[in-house]
Design an enzyme around this catalytic site. Structure first.
Site, PDB file in Angstrom:
ATOM      1  N   THR A  12       0.692  -1.254   0.060  1.00 41.29           N
ATOM      2  CA  THR A  12       0.039   0.044   0.355  1.00 41.29           C
ATOM      3  C   THR A  12       0.810   1.269  -0.001  1.00 41.29           C
ATOM      4  O   THR A  12       0.491   2.298  -0.730  1.00 41.29           O
ATOM      5  CB  THR A  12      -1.073   0.081   1.189  1.00 41.29           C
ATOM      6  OG1 THR A  12      -1.754  -1.303   1.001  1.00 41.29           O
ATOM      7  CG2 THR A  12      -1.467   1.201   1.253  1.00 41.29           C
ATOM      8  N   SER A  55       1.224  -7.811  -1.568  1.00 45.07           N
ATOM      9  CA  SER A  55       2.034  -8.514  -0.916  1.00 45.07           C
ATOM     10  C   SER A  55       1.361  -9.857  -0.859  1.00 45.07           C
ATOM     11  O   SER A  55       2.023 -10.875  -0.592  1.00 45.07           O
ATOM     12  CB  SER A  55       2.412  -8.161   0.579  1.00 45.07           C
ATOM     13  OG  SER A  55       1.364  -8.152   1.520  1.00 45.07           O
ATOM     14  N   THR A  86       1.479  -4.740   3.889  1.00 42.96           N
ATOM     15  CA  THR A  86       1.249  -5.545   5.532  1.00 42.96           C
ATOM     16  C   THR A  86       0.504  -6.994   5.608  1.00 42.96           C
ATOM     17  O   THR A  86       0.893  -7.649   6.340  1.00 42.96           O
ATOM     18  CB  THR A  86       0.280  -4.583   6.269  1.00 42.96           C
ATOM     19  OG1 THR A  86      -1.041  -4.661   5.447  1.00 42.96           O
ATOM     20  CG2 THR A  86       0.842  -3.273   6.230  1.00 42.96           C
ATOM     21  N   ASP A  87      -0.079  -7.143   4.312  1.00 40.79           N
ATOM     22  CA  ASP A  87      -0.902  -8.680   4.264  1.00 40.79           C
ATOM     23  C   ASP A  87      -0.016  -9.815   4.421  1.00 40.79           C
ATOM     24  O   ASP A  87      -0.331 -10.463   5.449  1.00 40.79           O
ATOM     25  CB  ASP A  87      -1.567  -8.665   3.086  1.00 40.79           C
ATOM     26  CG  ASP A  87      -2.834  -7.796   2.805  1.00 40.79           C
ATOM     27  OD1 ASP A  87      -3.317  -7.132   3.934  1.00 40.79           O
ATOM     28  OD2 ASP A  87      -3.377  -7.727   1.731  1.00 40.79           O
TER      29      ASP A  87
HETATM   30  N1  ASP Z   1      -2.776  -5.393   0.150  1.00 47.64           N
HETATM   31  C1  ASP Z   1      -1.753  -4.865   0.674  1.00 47.64           C
HETATM   32  C2  ASP Z   1      -0.471  -5.469   0.716  1.00 47.64           C
HETATM   33  O1  ASP Z   1      -0.430  -6.417   1.568  1.00 47.64           O
HETATM   34  C3  ASP Z   1      -2.195  -4.022   1.785  1.00 47.64           C
HETATM   35  C4  ASP Z   1      -1.003  -3.365   2.522  1.00 47.64           C
HETATM   36  O2  ASP Z   1      -0.034  -3.174   1.998  1.00 47.64           O
HETATM   37  O3  ASP Z   1      -1.391  -2.725   3.534  1.00 47.64           O
HETATM   38  O4  ASP Z   1       0.282  -5.286  -0.610  1.00 47.64           O
END
Ligand code: ASP
Length: 343
Positions: A12, A55, A86-87
């Site tokens: 993100t 991710s 974060t995922d």
């Molecule tokens: N879908 C995103 C990822 O993990 C979520 C994030 O980065 O917070 O790439």
């Protein structure tokens, strides 16, 4: 001035803020240093884009590549910051903890819940904190988010909708970034007899089974079935409480026995958000132990999955070596006296 490598993998933080379309990887990665100029006051920062992925699409291939990048960066950098979605950040952090033996400098994973280009984004703070931490004497893989550095092999994404996205229920933070940067005494130090070594072998054939009341154990058993390469070679069993499973009507332990007899390594973690597995406390857990399942202690699911993949990658033909590896503390991921300390 300390030298820090900023490695971009996606997430993100660098995604496009164009709404209402769905967030997707964008070109922010190229602009991070000009968008967050204060990073230059903390370190001599160089950047490299390894990939630019959500991710959910990051996996063992990227873990191996990242481990190699960190190993190469040691020649001319004092620390590494990895920008990551974060995922699956907790999986990648765990994987790197196992792949980077004898780590002697900080490797800090970070990201954000809002893109860098959006108002009130958490990206700027997380980046600044991470680069600051990467200049310090913290020779661990960590996850830096919302003013805390968590041990990478203990981190879990605990909240999908908050700036405090990560938790570390069984281990206190390695550092807190408030007015001062406080580094905790339990930061691990490389052992003198363990020189730095990178080993990025992962076998992806690991499945997770979340035990449910009344589950049909045949579903678990089928995880290990299939043509040559399609069945699981490792299973992480997320059991109730300290490692209990149904046994009265249909025995989960009997299914586990058939898996282990077939050469599948089965590791048990708890479904609870904190605490540890003890396969000797209840008869329903003793059955699992007797069926050849291994206790994951107080490891989280992410650490257990990455460790099992690494164990299978490093010891493909040696079940005893895999079992020894899974049940021993390798990177601070299990039982180090930090149990049950409130976060
Ligand atoms: N879908 C995103 C990822 O993990 C979520 C994030 O980065 O917070 O790439």
């Amino acid at each position: 001035m300390k030298r820090v490598l900023l490695l971009h993998t996606g997430g993100t933080l660098g995604m496009s803020a164009r709404r209402p379309s769905a967030l997707q990887p964008d070109t922010y990665a190229h602009e991070i240093l000009s968008r967050v100029p204060e990073l230059a006051a903390l370190a001599e920062v160089s950047t490299r884009i390894l990939c630019n992925l959500d991710s959910s699409d990051v996996g063992p291939d990227e873990w191996t590549a990242l481990a190699d990048e960190v190993a190469a960066a040691r020649a001319d950098h004092d620390g590494v910051v990895i920008i990551h979605g974060t995922d699956t950040m907790a999986y990648t952090a765990s994987a790197l903890s196992f792949a980077l033996g004898g780590l002697d400098r900080p490797v800090v994973l970070t990201g954000s819940q809002r893109p860098l280009g959006e108002i009130r984004s958490d990206a700027r703070r997380n980046l600044v904190d991470s680069v600051d931490l990467a200049t310090r004497d913290i020779p661990e893989v960590g996850v830096c988010f919302d003013g805390r550095l968590l041990r990478g092999s203990r981190a879990t994404k605990g909240d999908a909708w908050s700036y405090t996205a990560f938790a570390s229920p069984n281990c206190l933070p390695l550092a807190r970034l408030g007015l001062d940067v406080e580094i905790a005494p339990h930061v691990r130090r490389p052992q003198p007899d363990q020189p730095f070594a990178v080993d990025g072998r992962f076998d992806t054939r690991v499945a997770v089974c979340f035990v449910t009341p009344g589950m049909d154990p045949r579903m678990l058993e089928r995880l290990g079935a299939g043509e040559a390469d399609t069945g699981a070679r490792g299973v992480v069993l997320a059991a109730f409480g300290v490692g209990n499973v149904p046994s009265r009507l249909r025995s989960v332990a009997a299914a586990v026995r058939r898996l282990t007899d077939g050469g599948v390594t089965v590791g048990v973690v708890t479904q609870a958000h904190a605490g540890a597995v003890d396969l000797s406390l209840y008869q329903n857990g003793v059955g699992l132990r007797d069926a050849g399942a291994l206790s994951g202690g107080d490891m989280g699911v992410e650490a257990a999955v990455a460790k099992l993949m690494h164990g299978l990658g490093c010891f493909p033909e040696d079940a005893a070596a895999r079992a020894e590896y899974f049940t021993r503390d390798v990177a601070g991921e299990r039982g180090d006296g930090q149990l049950h300390i409130p976060d």
